[in-house]
Scaffold this motif. Structure first.
Motif, PDB file in Angstrom:
ATOM      1  N   ALA A   1       0.841  -1.200   0.000  1.00 42.61           N
ATOM      2  CA  ALA A   1       0.000   0.000   0.000  1.00 42.61           C
ATOM      3  C   ALA A   1       0.872   1.244   0.000  1.00 42.61           C
ATOM      4  O   ALA A   1       1.873   1.303   0.719  1.00 42.61           O
ATOM      5  N   CYS A   2       0.481   2.221  -0.786  1.00 39.06           N
ATOM      6  CA  CYS A   2       1.071   3.558  -0.724  1.00 39.06           C
ATOM      7  C   CYS A   2       0.069   4.480  -0.051  1.00 39.06           C
ATOM      8  O   CYS A   2      -1.107   4.526  -0.437  1.00 39.06           O
ATOM      9  N   ILE A   3       0.543   5.205   0.944  1.00 37.32           N
ATOM     10  CA  ILE A   3      -0.281   6.153   1.701  1.00 37.32           C
ATOM     11  C   ILE A   3      -0.011   7.545   1.162  1.00 37.32           C
ATOM     12  O   ILE A   3       1.074   8.096   1.332  1.00 37.32           O
ATOM     13  N   GLN A   4      -0.977   8.115   0.477  1.00 43.25           N
ATOM     14  CA  GLN A   4      -0.797   9.468  -0.050  1.00 43.25           C
ATOM     15  C   GLN A   4      -1.315  10.483   0.973  1.00 43.25           C
ATOM     16  O   GLN A   4      -2.382  10.312   1.553  1.00 43.25           O
ATOM     17  N   MET A   5      -0.525  11.547   1.180  1.00 43.01           N
ATOM     18  CA  MET A   5      -0.859  12.543   2.189  1.00 43.01           C
ATOM     19  C   MET A   5      -0.768  13.958   1.633  1.00 43.01           C
ATOM     20  O   MET A   5      -0.303  14.172   0.511  1.00 43.01           O
ATOM     21  N   ARG A   6      -1.215  14.889   2.446  1.00 42.67           N
ATOM     22  CA  ARG A   6      -1.040  16.317   2.168  1.00 42.67           C
ATOM     23  C   ARG A   6      -0.621  16.956   3.494  1.00 42.67           C
ATOM     24  O   ARG A   6      -1.379  17.682   4.141  1.00 42.67           O
ATOM     25  N   SER A   7       0.598  16.673   3.890  1.00 42.20           N
ATOM     26  CA  SER A   7       1.070  17.105   5.212  1.00 42.20           C
ATOM     27  C   SER A   7       1.158  18.625   5.289  1.00 42.20           C
ATOM     28  O   SER A   7       1.553  19.291   4.330  1.00 42.20           O
ATOM     29  N   GLY A   8       0.805  19.140   6.467  1.00 42.16           N
ATOM     30  CA  GLY A   8       0.873  20.579   6.699  1.00 42.16           C
ATOM     31  C   GLY A   8       1.883  20.923   7.774  1.00 42.16           C
ATOM     32  O   GLY A   8       2.872  20.214   7.957  1.00 42.16           O
ATOM     33  N   ARG A   9       1.610  21.984   8.533  1.00 38.53           N
ATOM     34  CA  ARG A   9       2.545  22.471   9.548  1.00 38.53           C
ATOM     35  C   ARG A   9       2.285  21.894  10.942  1.00 38.53           C
ATOM     36  O   ARG A   9       3.070  22.133  11.848  1.00 38.53           O
ATOM     37  N   ASP A  10       1.198  21.163  11.121  1.00 38.85           N
ATOM     38  CA  ASP A  10       0.833  20.623  12.428  1.00 38.85           C
ATOM     39  C   ASP A  10       1.283  19.164  12.502  1.00 38.85           C
ATOM     40  O   ASP A  10       0.673  18.281  11.900  1.00 38.85           O
ATOM     41  N   VAL A  11       2.344  18.913  13.258  1.00 41.27           N
ATOM     42  CA  VAL A  11       2.926  17.566  13.320  1.00 41.27           C
ATOM     43  C   VAL A  11       1.918  16.544  13.836  1.00 41.27           C
ATOM     44  O   VAL A  11       1.802  15.438  13.279  1.00 41.27           O
ATOM     45  N   LEU A  12       1.193  16.870  14.877  1.00 39.27           N
ATOM     46  CA  LEU A  12       0.272  15.905  15.464  1.00 39.27           C
ATOM     47  C   LEU A  12      -0.916  15.628  14.543  1.00 39.27           C
ATOM     48  O   LEU A  12      -1.405  14.487  14.480  1.00 39.27           O
ATOM     49  N   LYS A  13      -1.360  16.619  13.824  1.00 42.98           N
ATOM     50  CA  LYS A  13      -2.423  16.403  12.841  1.00 42.98           C
ATOM     51  C   LYS A  13      -1.930  15.494  11.725  1.00 42.98           C
ATOM     52  O   LYS A  13      -2.652  14.586  11.270  1.00 42.98           O
ATOM     53  N   ASN A  14      -0.712  15.715  11.273  1.00 42.40           N
ATOM     54  CA  ASN A  14      -0.136  14.857  10.234  1.00 42.40           C
ATOM     55  C   ASN A  14       0.039  13.429  10.756  1.00 42.40           C
ATOM     56  O   ASN A  14      -0.195  12.455  10.040  1.00 42.40           O
ATOM     57  N   ARG A  15       0.464  13.318  12.018  1.00 36.76           N
ATOM     58  CA  ARG A  15       0.598  11.993  12.639  1.00 36.76           C
ATOM     59  C   ARG A  15      -0.725  11.245  12.619  1.00 36.76           C
ATOM     60  O   ARG A  15      -0.789  10.065  12.227  1.00 36.76           O
ATOM     61  N   ASP A  16      -1.783  11.923  13.037  1.00 33.95           N
ATOM     62  CA  ASP A  16      -3.087  11.270  13.105  1.00 33.95           C
ATOM     63  C   ASP A  16      -3.569  10.844  11.726  1.00 33.95           C
ATOM     64  O   ASP A  16      -4.174   9.775  11.571  1.00 33.95           O
ATOM     65  N   ALA A  17      -3.289  11.671  10.715  1.00 37.60           N
ATOM     66  CA  ALA A  17      -3.684  11.323   9.348  1.00 37.60           C
ATOM     67  C   ALA A  17      -2.924  10.094   8.868  1.00 37.60           C
ATOM     68  O   ALA A  17      -3.510   9.177   8.262  1.00 37.60           O
TER      69      ALA A  17
ATOM     70  N   ALA B   1      -5.204   0.993   5.269  1.00 35.59           N
ATOM     71  CA  ALA B   1      -4.495   0.088   4.365  1.00 35.59           C
ATOM     72  C   ALA B   1      -4.483  -1.334   4.923  1.00 35.59           C
ATOM     73  O   ALA B   1      -4.725  -2.308   4.195  1.00 35.59           O
ATOM     74  N   ALA B   2      -4.216  -1.463   6.227  1.00 36.16           N
ATOM     75  CA  ALA B   2      -4.205  -2.788   6.853  1.00 36.16           C
ATOM     76  C   ALA B   2      -5.584  -3.432   6.783  1.00 36.16           C
ATOM     77  O   ALA B   2      -5.705  -4.637   6.511  1.00 36.16           O
ATOM     78  N   ASP B   3      -6.625  -2.645   6.997  1.00 29.86           N
ATOM     79  CA  ASP B   3      -7.996  -3.168   6.922  1.00 29.86           C
ATOM     80  C   ASP B   3      -8.326  -3.659   5.519  1.00 29.86           C
ATOM     81  O   ASP B   3      -9.172  -4.552   5.345  1.00 29.86           O
ATOM     82  N   LYS B   4      -7.671  -3.082   4.517  1.00 33.52           N
ATOM     83  CA  LYS B   4      -7.898  -3.488   3.122  1.00 33.52           C
ATOM     84  C   LYS B   4      -6.984  -4.627   2.689  1.00 33.52           C
ATOM     85  O   LYS B   4      -6.992  -5.009   1.518  1.00 33.52           O
ATOM     86  N   GLY B   5      -6.183  -5.140   3.625  1.00 33.48           N
ATOM     87  CA  GLY B   5      -5.378  -6.309   3.324  1.00 33.48           C
ATOM     88  C   GLY B   5      -3.907  -6.063   3.082  1.00 33.48           C
ATOM     89  O   GLY B   5      -3.175  -6.990   2.698  1.00 33.48           O
ATOM     90  N   ALA B   6      -3.420  -4.860   3.319  1.00 36.40           N
ATOM     91  CA  ALA B   6      -2.005  -4.571   3.091  1.00 36.40           C
ATOM     92  C   ALA B   6      -1.126  -5.295   4.098  1.00 36.40           C
ATOM     93  O   ALA B   6      -1.436  -5.352   5.287  1.00 36.40           O
ATOM     94  N   HIS B   7      -0.023  -5.833   3.610  1.00 36.24           N
ATOM     95  CA  HIS B   7       1.014  -6.401   4.465  1.00 36.24           C
ATOM     96  C   HIS B   7       2.163  -5.415   4.669  1.00 36.24           C
ATOM     97  O   HIS B   7       2.940  -5.546   5.608  1.00 36.24           O
ATOM     98  N   PHE B   8       2.262  -4.460   3.742  1.00 36.91           N
ATOM     99  CA  PHE B   8       3.331  -3.460   3.730  1.00 36.91           C
ATOM    100  C   PHE B   8       2.690  -2.132   3.386  1.00 36.91           C
ATOM    101  O   PHE B   8       1.930  -2.032   2.417  1.00 36.91           O
ATOM    102  N   ALA B   9       2.946  -1.110   4.184  1.00 38.23           N
ATOM    103  CA  ALA B   9       2.377   0.214   3.941  1.00 38.23           C
ATOM    104  C   ALA B   9       3.476   1.259   4.006  1.00 38.23           C
ATOM    105  O   ALA B   9       4.274   1.264   4.943  1.00 38.23           O
ATOM    106  N   GLN B  10       3.505   2.122   3.028  1.00 36.06           N
ATOM    107  CA  GLN B  10       4.545   3.153   2.941  1.00 36.06           C
ATOM    108  C   GLN B  10       3.903   4.535   2.924  1.00 36.06           C
ATOM    109  O   GLN B  10       2.944   4.775   2.188  1.00 36.06           O
ATOM    110  N   THR B  11       4.426   5.444   3.748  1.00 32.88           N
ATOM    111  CA  THR B  11       3.989   6.833   3.762  1.00 32.88           C
ATOM    112  C   THR B  11       4.943   7.672   2.908  1.00 32.88           C
ATOM    113  O   THR B  11       6.015   7.204   2.525  1.00 32.88           O
ATOM    114  N   PRO B  12       4.608   8.921   2.604  1.00 30.17           N
ATOM    115  CA  PRO B  12       5.460   9.717   1.721  1.00 30.17           C
ATOM    116  C   PRO B  12       6.619  10.415   2.424  1.00 30.17           C
ATOM    117  O   PRO B  12       6.744  10.383   3.668  1.00 30.17           O
TER     118      PRO B  12
END
Length: 288
Positions: free
Chosen positions: A9-25, A33-44
């Motif tokens: 799975a590739c995790i597409q994001m739109r990270s901003g200036r709030d670290v904790l908000k980005n963390r939660d996203a 991704a895990a719920d959809k069956g991913a064994h491997f997930a990568q963030t940007p």
């Protein structure tokens, strides 16, 4: 015995200036991704923070052992039993910042990290100017990480334009290559897909790259289009510009098959470069 197939799975994001908000996203999308069956997930790249203000960046980051995004993604990897590759985080490295990628195993342990080697210093025609070297310190070591399915070659964003890096990783056993990124919209439109297909074809490897996409709080506009490409150069999955998850089934046996059909890694030869200079410049008549 052949390595088993797995879902990436590739995790597409739109990270901003709030670290904790980005963390939660990021955590929510890895869980999806895990719920959809991913064994491997990568963030940007720059999962935790995208800010063009150097002072703001330094105020909001710290050493990796204090990074809340790293801690939370280690926990979600353990919780869901998936491998998580953090495309990169900004972590303090002396008076500069390391652009660092992490591979976390299904027990939540950090098994590998990689600091981006190539730094993006450029003045673009649209007036944008980027000087990564003013803030970031470049790495000097290519990294291969062991996974249950084979070796993963870890790179980041601008590294994608340097084919020798990917060839070296493949020659040393990588079956999967990654270039999580925050490509600008302009360069992404021109080169993102073709570079991924080229790196996959040149090395007979899978390319798996999550991306940042859209207009960020900082004013930066990124291309998105997280992508998974197989060793034959076929695009298995590609996102648009919105945050979300893409998935594809990965068959490691295809790496062996393609490299057997087009054995460029085995057939490569060393060579010298000779420059043949014309003693007679073009447009100038010879003397009688």
């Amino acid at each position: 015995m052949a390595a088993p197939r797995f879902t990436a799975a590739c995790i597409q994001m739109r990270s901003g200036r709030d670290v904790l908000k980005n963390r939660d996203a990021a955590v929510a999308l890895v869980r999806e991704a895990a719920d959809k069956g991913a064994h491997f997930a990568q963030t940007p790249e720059m999962t935790s923070l995208i800010s063009r203000d150097r002072a703001d960046l330094f105020e909001k980051i710290g050493p990796q052992d204090q990074d809340p995004v790293l801690a939370s993604l280690r926990e979600v990897a353990r919780e869901r039993g998936v491998l998580v590759q953090i495309g990169s985080l900004a972590v303090k490295d002396g008076d500069k910042v390391a652009n660092r990628s992490f591979l976390i195993d299904a027990k939540g342990e950090i098994v590998a990290s990689y600091d981006k080697i190539h730094l993006y210093d450029v003045d673009l025609p649209n007036g944008e100017s980027w000087r990564e070297s003013a803030t970031y310190t470049g790495g000097d070591t290519a990294v291969l990480a062991e996974t249950p399915w084979g070796l993963l070659g870890m790179t980041i964003c601008y590294d994608l334009r340097f084919p020798a890096l990917y060839r070296a990783l493949a020659e040393n056993g990588a079956s999967f290559l990654s270039a999580p990124a925050a490509f600008t919209r302009q360069t992404g439109e021109a080169h993102w897909e073709v570079l991924h297909r080229a790196r996959a074809i040149e090395t007979g490897s899978f390319m798996i790259s999550a991306a940042q996409g859209g207009l960020h709080e900082s004013g930066r506009e990124t291309f998105g289009h997280s992508i998974i490409v197989d060793p034959w150069g076929r695009v298995l999955a590609e996102a648009g510009t919105e945050p979300g998850v893409i998935l594809a089934e990965i068959d490691p046996a295809l790496v062996t098959e393609v490299r057997g059909r087009i054995p460029t890694l085995k057939n490569a030869r060393s060579f010298k470069v000779a420059i043949a200079l014309d003693p007679q410049p073009l447009g100038r008549a010879a003397s009688a």
